[in-house]
Motif scaffolding. Structure first.
Motif, short mmCIF file in Angstrom:
data_model
loop_
_atom_site.label_atom_id
_atom_site.label_comp_id
_atom_site.label_asym_id
_atom_site.label_seq_id
_atom_site.Cartn_x
_atom_site.Cartn_y
_atom_site.Cartn_z
N VAL B 17 0.93 -1.15 0.01
CA VAL B 17 -0.08 -0.10 0.02
C VAL B 17 0.82 1.30 -0.13
O VAL B 17 1.70 1.32 0.81
N VAL B 18 0.45 2.23 -0.79
CA VAL B 18 1.40 3.40 -1.16
C VAL B 18 1.14 4.35 -0.05
O VAL B 18 0.29 4.60 0.75
N ARG B 19 2.29 4.71 0.70
CA ARG B 19 2.30 5.76 1.56
C ARG B 19 3.03 7.32 1.16
O ARG B 19 3.84 7.00 0.09
N SER B 21 5.26 10.20 0.28
CA SER B 21 6.42 10.27 0.64
C SER B 21 7.04 11.21 1.88
O SER B 21 6.61 12.32 1.92
N THR B 39 -0.90 16.29 -8.99
CA THR B 39 -1.41 15.63 -10.14
C THR B 39 -1.96 14.13 -9.93
O THR B 39 -1.57 13.75 -8.69
N ARG B 40 -2.92 13.55 -10.42
CA ARG B 40 -3.45 12.32 -10.33
C ARG B 40 -3.97 12.25 -9.03
O ARG B 40 -3.96 11.17 -8.27
N ARG B 42 -3.31 12.88 -5.91
CA ARG B 42 -2.52 12.51 -4.78
C ARG B 42 -2.42 13.92 -3.90
O ARG B 42 -2.01 14.78 -4.55
N LEU B 512 -3.86 -5.24 -20.38
CA LEU B 512 -2.93 -4.61 -20.01
C LEU B 512 -2.81 -3.56 -20.98
O LEU B 512 -2.67 -2.30 -20.71
N LEU B 527 -1.17 2.85 -15.33
CA LEU B 527 -0.48 1.63 -15.60
C LEU B 527 0.49 1.53 -14.58
O LEU B 527 0.64 0.35 -14.08
N HIS B 528 1.41 2.50 -14.26
CA HIS B 528 2.48 2.11 -13.07
C HIS B 528 2.17 2.08 -11.94
O HIS B 528 3.05 1.37 -10.96
N ARG B 529 0.98 2.02 -11.44
CA ARG B 529 0.40 1.75 -10.03
C ARG B 529 -0.18 0.22 -9.98
O ARG B 529 -0.69 -0.10 -8.90
N LEU B 530 -0.23 -0.31 -11.39
CA LEU B 530 -1.05 -1.57 -11.16
C LEU B 530 -0.06 -2.50 -10.49
O LEU B 530 1.00 -2.61 -10.63
N LEU B 532 0.74 -6.26 -10.84
CA LEU B 532 0.82 -7.27 -12.03
C LEU B 532 -0.01 -8.47 -11.37
O LEU B 532 -0.78 -8.99 -12.08
#
Lengths: 754, 674
Positions: B17-19, B21, B39-40, B42, B512, B527-530, B532
């Motif tokens: 899970v992203v925290r 920075s 942006t995006r 966040r 994808l 995409l880069h947060r997916l 896999l």
């Protein structure tokens, strides 16, 4: 209203880069800083973010102490030492002023109970862990607590040595108290401490009440405690507040992440740390003061300060030495844990030096100057070669890593050619004393690379860097390549996760996260090993300077299966490691143990933690380091209140710094470097030039000079007097002042060349 | 089912899970990190927006204060613990207390234009109106109108008053919203009522657990605090709903909602003369929104004992004065902390103000300055995009909209750019089409085309005749003639495992690919947060589960299909997705929101077609009748659910077991060491 402000802001952003002095009184130089005329909110200058004006109260004698029942045992020309054999309490008389300092009180204070009276009068006070069948109980014991302690004292020419056996715990130790040429020295060697089977030592306090001040409805002795929190803080003595304030307690050099779990709230910055092992007490500003310096044991000590109203009616401050801690050992991955104590005592000697100051030295500036002089004497600091102009630090972010879906992306932020052309442009704009920092110069970008640094970034390549280093060398520019050998990023390589990691006392690796990148702290031995392996590369490519991002500001012990490696051992390892490197070294917010090796301090602490009980923030750290180390502030690009923060740079004597890229900062979105909000050189160039000249034109008048007096005339108006006769008036406020016939416009600096 | 599966995968990957920075260097010396909407969508760190200035009541102790308001140079505090209201000057001088002896539990305080002080008193069950001297003017007791209801409780907690003297009161038991009471004390009805939530999860638990307390559950959460602006419009905050911060018009219709609702309990709200909204939450974080509800700054944090200036222990109210300073009440430390804005705040207000009065050139310059301070600032990028759009600078505008992830702005700008391109190239395009047609016809006429065609055929023959290619032809066959193709798979044993596995991988790749290629107008996937593995579980895992479940079910219900048939049939049934997803994604790049229906329509067709093919597949492979097929599918879904649950239970058990062994081992080691 808006229009005016906007014009002001534009003026800030593209301020004219030259400042001519014309048609003015010959020795007064108002420096037109051309700021946004929006100063800080008036009330803020009375807060502990700034220094407050002094009160002129006169202190004649110390009402808490007298010399009845004390034996005079030593004298050194400045001080006379007295002691009382049954509790080893001391009195120190300043022979010049006749002022007497005491470690205990001679008044019978009706508000102190028996336990506290015993503690106040005792020279030494320990905390120990008593083993019971269930757990280790924490017990406090002072010499007088039980009435059964045994003291064997040997008097010497310059003081005394006592063997103490505590009555209840039977823990033994030896206390040395001696006058030195300039002060008083306390020493407790760790190998003199004898523990018993069931009683293990935890903490030790020596003469904690030395310099205490009583304050209930009124303050008996006006003055303040100086605490080395961040840049430095003062806690002026005030009458007791209706609500009990908290105790100030902070580990010197930050909390040991090898011993304590530190949960960082993502909303809050890490608290400013204690970089210097000192504290000071002033009884009457410019009258009587002393400061205490830990010469041994600083890696395992705390500064503790009790405000009046917290358990006693006194302000008292001391070093607490930590030999052993109690901790919760987790036994399961969720909640289970057992409380236990650290097995081995941390082997630290306690060496405290007290230096007594009087008259114009009896304040925080005097303490800082005296402390600096003693560091110079000990060859910890040495004067810098004098340059005509102030230095400026320009950090270039070369490449940065961006996490991708299948593979990472490497952002080409600045090429080596771009660095050279930027430097050329800035040099021609009159920036003659540039220092350069390179971030993200290695293959995998700035973050996520440590500790695996070679080869060079994939865009400029080896040849690009070789020619850049060549250019910088020819231009005689000090260059620092940013490295971090104390951390290992997951997947970065260059270290062995099985053997190279530091371990907490719980046995786990010490982990952290930058953005989405995970890292582990490395064992200091591994840090040194990896660094030594890279040494040949530094020589090969002509890398003449390094900036260690964490080495100077993160000190930890490591535990685990092998023998514990305490913080003093970590310090020794780092010092050994750096001594084989002959280039210049920079570190952000570095602690005192790194001073002998430092050329530059980055991110110089400019503020304190601003606890409610603090009354002032003062530039203690910068006064100590000025002239011996280049001091660089935080990136000017990050400033929120430009005028105010620039005035603080000038006030504290710190040089500006910037972080620059060739590509726009928006490229950095969603990388760990997105915290750098604006870095694009194309937009910032005039700003860099203007900011440099603004600060340089004031501070180049005092390069190599010593600050001898710092006076706050009104809230937000500071007068700095230097030993070369130059006076700086720094006006943080929106008000214009006239001081001694000199006009001081709002948010500006006036230089008086007397 | 999907949810359970997702939950399972989530448990596995919880560590990722992203925290946000953490920023190490602290340039402005404030204790908290200031975030803005980056942006995006966040939260990203930015320059310090507010600096803690100090404690207002340094010389006057408060006791458990609950509410604060600022008016006409005075700060008025509901000092609940001392049962009075305290008045300070804005410079911190104590002025007086009022209401002593009258108030029992003052929780809310408000000062109107005439400097009358209204106090909401929960214990006394009344709102008291005092003049500024402290004389009690009026007591608003429990309304007696039948409209208010016999059973309704009247325990006022917070109050605001509009210029006409109408009171807006929140309180315990006022579950219907904010009580609106006119100056004469007559109840006018409920105001600012939140919407009832329809919660699938709750319905689901009700279905199984049979909890009957439906009525209480379906009441909307009531606003907990409120404020009023200069135009008399009411703003409310409600915890645990999205959006939790709303502005209402006179008719109680929400006209502005905040674009970001904090997760923590919302405590206090105030609004300044520019209609910027300030909210403080239970974690001590202060949020500033502009008049449009965009989050500008979030800063502050909780203080759990250190007592640092700028951090809050138990915030209980917030107020803003006319020069933008914030006064935040802390009932934990009994202090009023003051925060002063830095220039970036003033700049943003100025930019918005100039935009609102139509000075676009002026506004552009100001926003450019903000952009220079932080080029990832979402609001600045959005504003620059809007202004540049108005000035016809579409290329630049588009870039700012992309940075800001402003989809509507992007859509409009892209429409303009596309229009411009079409106008410029319309002739060329038409000529090109005509050209191609002409050449084609000519070739046909001169009979050279067959030659070319033949040549092509000869060249590609080895490829086309490769058995794999023959098999892949079924992908197209299935679109034209599904029943026949499934028959071929089943009876003629066409299709191999290898190719089917290849197609599964291809499907995953196409999913994808479509994530990566779809215009950001039509997807929120980054995409880069997916992850896999999560993605794989969602696409392939579910299909596999379907195949296994169906196989198990069908063997019991006389289905004829073999596992092989099912396996191969299922992936061929996904042909519309395999073939269509990527072209649709590419197409999306030339569409704007005006043509959104094109995108959604095609997308719907692709999925519906796939579903239909799956249905036909089951019917054909198992040789079911229509009714049997439907029954089979329903049972299959049930089986899938059971399988997923089973997997989850096994996972939990193993996990518990490991945990137990781990603890045992660890404790033994520690005990032995000691």
């Amino acid at each position: 209203m808006f229009k005016i402000k906007r014009f002001m802001l534009i003026a800030v952003l593209i301020a004219v880069p030259f400042l001519a002095v014309t048609g003015l009184n010959a020795n007064i130089e108002p420096i037109p800083l051309e700021f946004d005329l929006e100063p800080m909110y008036e009330a803020v200058f009375a807060s502990n973010r700034y220094t407050q004006p002094e009160t002129e109260a006169i202190v004649t004698d110390n009402p808490l102490v007298n010399l009845d029942g004390y034996e005079s045992i030593a004298e050194n020309g400045q001080l006379r030492l007295y002691y009382k054999p049954d509790d080893l309490s001391i009195r120190v008389e300043d022979l010049q002023s006749g002022y007497v300092w005491g470690s205990s009180f001679d008044t019978t204070d009706e508000r102190l109970n028996q336990t506290w009276r015993a503690r106040v009068h005792s020279a030494v006070w320990i905390t120990y862990f008593r083993r019971t069948t269930i757990r280790d109980e924490v017990v406090e014991e002072a010499i007088l607590s039980s009435g059964m302690s045994q003291i064997t004292t040997t008097l010497q020419q310059d003081g005394f040595t006592s063997r103490i056996i505590f009555g209840t715990s039977k823990i033994e130790l030896t206390l040395h108290v001696h006058l030195t040429e300039t002060g008083l020295r306390i020493f407790v060697p760790h190998d003199s401490i004898v523990e018993t089977e069931n009683n293990r030592i935890g903490n030790l306090k020596v003469y904690p009440f030395l310099g205490a001040v009583k304050a209930i409805d009124e303050v008996e002795i006006p003055g303040y405690t100086f605490l080395p929190d961040g840049a430095g803080a003062l806690m002026r003595y005030r009458p007791q507040a209706p609500e009990a304030p908290t105790i100030y307690t902070k580990s010197i050099y930050g909390r040991d992440i090898g011993l304590y779990q530190v949960d960082q709230n993502p909303a809050v910055f890490p608290e400013p740390m204690i970089h210097l092992p000192v504290y000071g007490i002033v009884h009457g500003t410019n009258q009587n003061a002393f400061y205490a310096r830990l010469t041994e044991g600083d890696t395992s000590a705390r500064v503790v300060s009790y405000p009046s109203g917290r358990t006693t009616d006194f302000y008292w401050t001391f070093f607490e030495m930590v030999y052993r801690i109690q901790y919760e050992q987790p036994t399961s991955r969720n909640l289970g844990s057992i409380v236990t104590i650290q097995q081995n005592m941390t082997p630290i000697d306690v060496g405290i030096e007290y230096h007594f100051l009087s008259n114009q030295d009896a304040n925080y500036v005097g303490m800082a100057n005296h402390y600096r002089a003693s560091l110079v004497e000990d060859s910890i600091l040495s004067p810098l070669p004098v340059h005509d102009d102030l230095p400026i630090m320009l950090d270039f972010l070369m490449t940065e890593q961006k996490t991708g879906f299948l593979w990472n992306q490497y952002l080409d932020m600045t090429s080596t050619d771009a660095v050279m052309s930027m430097l050329d442009r800035l040099h021609s704009s009159g920036l003659t004393n540039i220092h350069v920092g390179l971030k993200g110069w290695s293959r995998n970008g700035y973050h996520g690379t440590a500790p695996n640094y070679f080869g060079f970034d994939r865009y400029s390549g080896k040849s690009g860097y070789v020619s850049l280093f060549d250019y910088l060398k020819k231009a005689n520019i000090d260059t620092y390549l940013h490295v971090d050998y104390a951390r290992g990023y997951s997947g970065a390589g260059g270290y062995n996760p099985m053997t190279d990691l530091a371990r907490t006392i719980y046995g786990t690796a010490i982990q952290g996260q930058v953005g989405e990148l995970d890292y582990q702290w490395l064992h200091p031995r591994s840090t040194a090993k990896i660094f030594r392996n890279d040494l040949s590369n530094f020589t090969k490519y002509g890398i003449t300077g390094l900036a260690f991002d964490t080495l100077g500001s993160h000190l930890y012990s490591t535990h685990g299966s092998s023998a514990p490696y305490d913080r003093q051992m970590s310090v020794n390892t780092y010092i050994d490691m750096l001594s084989v490197y002959d280039g210049v070294i920079a570190m952000p917010a570095a602690h005192a143990y790194m001073f002998p090796h430092l050329n530059s301090v980055l991110d110089t602490p400019m503020y304190s933690s601003q606890h409610f009980k603090f009354t002032d923030t003062v530039p203690f750290l910068t006064i100590v380091l000025r002239g011996s180390v280049h001091l660089f502030g935080h990136y000017t690009n990050q400033y929120a209140h430009f005028a105010d923060e620039t005035l603080r740079l000038i006030d504290f004597g710190v040089s500006p710094s910037f972080i620059l890229t060739d590509a726009p900062a928006s490229t950095l979105a969603e990388t760990p470097s997105e915290i750098y909000n604006a870095t694009h050189f194309g937009s910032l160039e005039p700003h860099v030039v203007a900011q440099y000249h603004r600060v340089n034109d004031v501070l180049n008048t005092v390069i190599g000079a010593t600050l001898v007096q710092r006076q706050v005339i009104h809230s937000g108006l500071v007068r700095n007097t230097y030993d070369n006769g130059i006076i700086h008036y720094i006006n943080y406020t929106a008000n214009a002042y006239v001081i001694n016939g000199i006009d001081i416009p709002p948010t500006e600096v006036v230089v008086v060349l007397s | 089912m999907k949810r359970i599966l997702l939950l399972t995968t989530f448990v596995f990957f919880l560590v990722l899970v992203v925290r946000p920075s953490p920023v190490q260097a602290n340039p402005s010396g404030v204790p908290y990190i200031t975030y803005t909407m980056g942006t995006r969508r966040r939260l990203v760190p930015t320059q310090t927006a507010y600096v803690p200035v100090g404690i207002l009541n340094a010389n006057y102790p408060l006791n458990n204060p609950s509410d604060i308001t600022v008016k006409g140079g005075y700060v008025v505090v509901a000092n609940t613990g001392m049962k009075n209201v305290v008045v300070f000057n804005t410079n911190g001088t104590f002025v007086k207390t009022i209401g002593q002896g009258i108030l029992a539990e003052p929780l809310g305080v408000f000062v109107d234009e005439q400097m009358n002080i209204y106090v909401a008193d929960k214990e006394a069950g009344a709102v008291f109106k005092f003049d500024f001297e402290g004389t009690l003017l009026y007591t608003y007791s429990r309304p007696t109108q039948p409209l208010f209801g016999e059973q309704s409780v009247y325990r006022p907690e917070k109050v605001v008053v509009d210029r006409g003297g109408t009171l807006y009161v929140t309180g315990e038991g006022a579950v219907n919203g904010v009580m609106q009471i006119n100056a004469e004390g007559i109840f006018r009805g409920y105001f600012a009522v939140n919407q009832t939530r329809f919660d699938w999860r709750m319905r689901f638990t009700d279905l199984f657990l049979g909890i009957t307390d439906q009525l209480a559950r379906n009441l909307p959460p009531a606003p907990t605090n409120l404020t009023i602006d200069n135009e008399g419009l009411v703003y409310t905050i409600t915890s645990n709903i999205e959006p939790g911060i709303k502005k209402f018009n006179m008719l109680s219709v929400p006209i502005m909602t905040a674009g970001y609702t904090p997760d923590e309990r919302l405590i206090g709200i105030d609004v300044d003369q520019y209609e910027n909204v300030y909210v403080v939450d239970a974690a001590g974080v202060i949020y500033q929104y502009d008049a449009y509800g965009n989050l500008l700054f979030a800063f502050g944090g909780s203080d759990t004992g250190a007592q640092r200036l700028g951090l809050l222990n138990r915030p209980s109210g917030i107020a803003v004065d006319t020069i933008g300073a914030l006064y935040v009440l802390d009932r934990g430390y009994n202090v009023i902390q003051i925060y002063a804005p830095t220039p970036i705040v003033t700049l943003i207000q100025e930019g918005n103000y100039l935009y609102d009065i139509g000075d676009f050139d002026g506004s552009l310059e100001v926003w450019q300055d903000v952009f220079n301070m932080n080029s990832n600032f979402r609001v600045a990028n959005s504003a620059l995009g809007r202004i540049l759009f108005r000035q016809g600078e579409f290329d630049q505008s588009l870039e700012h909209f992309i940075t800001a992830q402003d989809r509507h702005g992007y859509s409009e700008t892209f429409w303009e750019l596309r229009n411009r391109w079409l106008q410029a190239h319309a002739g060329t395009v038409i000529l090109g089409v005509i050209g191609v047609v002409t050449v084609n016809t000519t070739l046909n006429v001169t009979k050279s085309k067959p030659k070319v065609k033949d040549k092509l055929r000869t060249w590609t023959r080895p490829v086309r005749q490769h058995p794999v290619m023959q098999e892949l032809k079924m992908l197209f066959g299935i679109l034209k003639n599904p029943a026949d193709t499934f028959y071929q798979i089943k009876r003629e044993r066409r299709g191999t495992y290898y190719v089917a596995i290849g197609l599964f991988i291809a499907l995953f790749g196409m999913v994808l690919g479509s994530h990566g290629l779809t215009s950001f107008l039509f997807t929120r996937v980054e995409l880069h947060r997916l992850n896999l593995l999560v993605e794989f579980a969602q696409v392939i895992g579910i299909l596999m589960l379907f195949i296994v479940a169906n196989h198990l079910v069908s063997t019991l219900t006389d289905g004829e299909g073999w596992f092989r048939d099912l396996f191969i049939g299922t992936i061929y049934a996904c042909a519309p997705l395999i073939l269509g997803l990527v072209p649709l994604a590419i197409l999306s790049n030339i569409l704007t929101y005006n043509e959104q229906f094109v995108y959604t329509f095609i997308e719907m067709i692709l999925y519906a077609w796939t579903a239909l093919l799956l249905f036909i597949m089951i019917k054909e492979i198992h040789n079911f009748k229509l009714g049997e097929t439907i029954k089979n599918i329903i049972i299959t879904f049930f089986a899938m659910m059971v399988l997923a649950l089973l997997g989850f239970v096994v996972y939990m058990l193993v996990n518990q077991m490991m945990e137990f062994l781990f603890s045992l081992f660890k404790e033994v080691i520690i005990r032995v060491q000691n």
